[in-house]
Design an enzyme around this catalytic site. Sequence first.
Site, mmCIF file in Angstrom:
data_model
loop_
_atom_site.group_PDB
_atom_site.id
_atom_site.type_symbol
_atom_site.label_atom_id
_atom_site.label_comp_id
_atom_site.label_asym_id
_atom_site.label_seq_id
_atom_site.Cartn_x
_atom_site.Cartn_y
_atom_site.Cartn_z
ATOM 1 N N ASP A 1 0.810 -1.223 0.000
ATOM 2 C CA ASP A 1 0.000 0.000 0.000
ATOM 3 C C ASP A 1 0.836 1.263 0.000
ATOM 4 O OD1 ASP A 1 0.997 -0.258 2.542
ATOM 5 O OD2 ASP A 1 -0.911 0.092 3.563
ATOM 6 N N LYS B 1 3.791 1.115 16.035
ATOM 7 C CA LYS B 1 2.786 2.103 16.460
ATOM 8 C C LYS B 1 3.078 2.652 17.857
ATOM 9 C CE LYS B 1 0.555 1.201 12.652
ATOM 10 N NZ LYS B 1 0.045 -0.068 12.278
ATOM 11 N N ASP C 1 2.502 6.126 2.228
ATOM 12 C CA ASP C 1 1.435 5.137 2.446
ATOM 13 C C ASP C 1 0.147 5.823 1.986
ATOM 14 O OD1 ASP C 1 -0.733 3.779 3.699
ATOM 15 O OD2 ASP C 1 0.553 3.014 5.268
HETATM 16 N N1 GDD Z 1 -1.903 -11.107 2.693
HETATM 17 C C1 GDD Z 1 -2.076 -10.354 3.778
HETATM 18 N N2 GDD Z 1 -2.652 -10.899 4.886
HETATM 19 N N3 GDD Z 1 -1.669 -9.041 3.751
HETATM 20 C C2 GDD Z 1 -1.870 -8.302 4.865
HETATM 21 C C3 GDD Z 1 -2.476 -8.803 6.029
HETATM 22 C C4 GDD Z 1 -2.882 -10.193 6.037
HETATM 23 O O1 GDD Z 1 -3.416 -10.725 7.008
HETATM 24 N N4 GDD Z 1 -2.528 -7.793 6.950
HETATM 25 C C5 GDD Z 1 -1.987 -6.712 6.364
HETATM 26 N N5 GDD Z 1 -1.598 -7.000 5.101
HETATM 27 C C6 GDD Z 1 -0.943 -6.101 4.145
HETATM 28 C C7 GDD Z 1 -1.700 -4.806 3.896
HETATM 29 O O2 GDD Z 1 -2.540 -4.937 2.752
HETATM 30 C C8 GDD Z 1 -0.586 -3.820 3.641
HETATM 31 O O3 GDD Z 1 -0.171 -3.842 2.269
HETATM 32 C C9 GDD Z 1 0.560 -4.356 4.481
HETATM 33 O O4 GDD Z 1 0.267 -5.732 4.732
HETATM 34 C C10 GDD Z 1 0.741 -3.600 5.807
HETATM 35 O O5 GDD Z 1 -0.474 -3.646 6.541
HETATM 36 P P1 GDD Z 1 -1.207 -2.314 7.024
HETATM 37 O O6 GDD Z 1 -2.451 -2.732 7.709
HETATM 38 O O7 GDD Z 1 -1.316 -1.324 5.924
HETATM 39 O O8 GDD Z 1 -0.195 -1.806 8.113
HETATM 40 P P2 GDD Z 1 0.139 -0.318 8.581
HETATM 41 O O9 GDD Z 1 0.147 0.623 7.451
HETATM 42 O O10 GDD Z 1 -0.750 0.008 9.736
HETATM 43 O O11 GDD Z 1 1.644 -0.499 9.152
HETATM 44 C C11 GDD Z 1 2.610 -1.157 8.374
HETATM 45 O O12 GDD Z 1 3.122 -0.295 7.367
HETATM 46 C C12 GDD Z 1 3.852 0.848 7.846
HETATM 47 C C13 GDD Z 1 4.354 1.589 6.622
HETATM 48 O O13 GDD Z 1 3.282 1.978 5.837
HETATM 49 C C14 GDD Z 1 3.746 -1.634 9.282
HETATM 50 O O14 GDD Z 1 4.582 -2.458 8.490
HETATM 51 C C15 GDD Z 1 4.534 -0.459 9.861
HETATM 52 O O15 GDD Z 1 5.631 -0.945 10.612
HETATM 53 C C16 GDD Z 1 5.041 0.415 8.721
HETATM 54 O O16 GDD Z 1 5.726 1.554 9.249
HETATM 55 MG MG MG Z 2 -0.500 0.581 5.512
#
Ligand code: GDD
Ligand code: MG
Length: 323
Positions: free
Chosen positions: A106, A157, A215
Site C-alpha cells: 500500500d 505504532k 502510504d
Molecule cells: N496477505 C495479507 N494478509 N496481507 C496483509 C495482512 C494479512 O493478514 N494484513 C496486512 N496486510 C498487508 C496490507 O494490505 C498492507 O499492504 C501491508 O500488509 C501492511 O499492513 P497495514 O495494515 O497497511 O499496516 P500499517 O500501514 O498500519 O503499518 C505497516 O506499514 C507501515 C508503513 O506503511 C507496518 O509495516 C509499519 O511498521 C510500517 O511503518
Molecule cells: Mg498501511
Amino acid sequence: MQALVLVGGKGTRLRPLTTDIPKPVLTLVDRPFLSYMIEWLASHGVDDIVFACGFLPDQLEEVLGNGGVDGPRLSYVVEPEAFGTAGAIKFAEDHLEDRFFALNGDVLTDLDLTSLWNSHTERGASASLGLYPVDDPTGYGLVDLDEGGHVLDFHEKPEPGHAGAGLINAGTYVLDKSVLESVAPGQKVSIEREVFPALVGNGLFGLRLDGYWKDIGLPDRFSEACWDIIEGRVMTAVETNQEGIFIGKDCEIDPGARVGPRAVIGDRSKIASGAEVNGSVLISDCEIGEDASVRDSILSSGVKVASNSRVGDAVLGKNEVVR
Ligand code: GDD
Ligand code: MG
C-alpha cells in the site's frame, strides 16, 4: 530476483473509494495502484512477483493478469483467512526463493531497493528493513539503529508523545527464507509485532533509503499521491505536468470549463461549460454539469454532479449522483 507483495488489507480507511474495488487496483492517475509497484520492482531487477492476497483476489488477478511479457511474472497466493503480515509470507513459503524482497503493497515509492539488497548481502543480514524519516512515527513502526545499521529496537505504532521525528519501517524488506522458520504455519502472526522484535540482535539490520515514500491508505494521501506523480516528485512512468493536470482518454471537456490547478480527469469523463474542477480526482466516467463546481474532492467512477451543484472536500462512491 523475486518479490512478495502483501496485499491482504481491506483498505477500509479509503472507503467509499474501495467499497467495490480493492485498494491495490484502485486507479491512481492513469493506472492501477499496484502497477506503480510492479514498475518500481522491475526497475530494480525483480522478474517474479508473488502477491499475498486476502480481499477480492479475483479482481486483482483480473486487472493485473499474469505479467511476464514486458515485465515480471505475476502470481497470486490466497490465504483462507487473514494470517497477518508474517503469517501471509509463511503461507506463500513454498513459492519463495531463499532470499527475496517483501513489500507492503500500500505504498507509493521509488526508494532504492538495489542498495537495500546490496547492504543485506554485505552485512550478512537475515532481514534488512528499508527505513524512511518522518516527523510523526505514531502510525508506523519506529526503528532505532546503531551506527553499524543493527536494529536496536523495533516499536510498532508507538504511543503519541512516546517519540518525535524518527526513522520508520517503510514496509520494504529483504528477507532470508530462514526467518520464516520461527513463524508457525496457518496462524495469524505479525511481522512487525512478533518477528522483527524477536530478531533484534539476531541479524536484523536497517538502512535509511533516499527517495519518495508515501502510504496511500487515507483519502488526503491518495490525492497528494496523484499530485506527486503528475508533478514528478516520485519517479514513475506517468508523463509529468507542472500544473498537476492529467486528462485521461476520450474525455469531453467544454472549452468553457475551468480545470485545475491540480486535477485528474479520468477516462471518458465529461465536463460541461462553466464548470470548475480543481484539487480533485475524477477516477473515470464522471459527468460534471454546467456551472457546477468540484473542489478538493475524490469522485469514484461514474459519479454525476448536476448543473450548478457544488462539491467540496468530499469523497464520493461509485455512481453517486449529486443534485
Ligand atoms: N496477505 C495479507 N494478509 N496481507 C496483509 C495482512 C494479512 O493478514 N494484513 C496486512 N496486510 C498487508 C496490507 O494490505 C498492507 O499492504 C501491508 O500488509 C501492511 O499492513 P497495514 O495494515 O497497511 O499496516 P500499517 O500501514 O498500519 O503499518 C505497516 O506499514 C507501515 C508503513 O506503511 C507496518 O509495516 C509499519 O511498521 C510500517 O511503518
Ligand atoms: Mg498501511
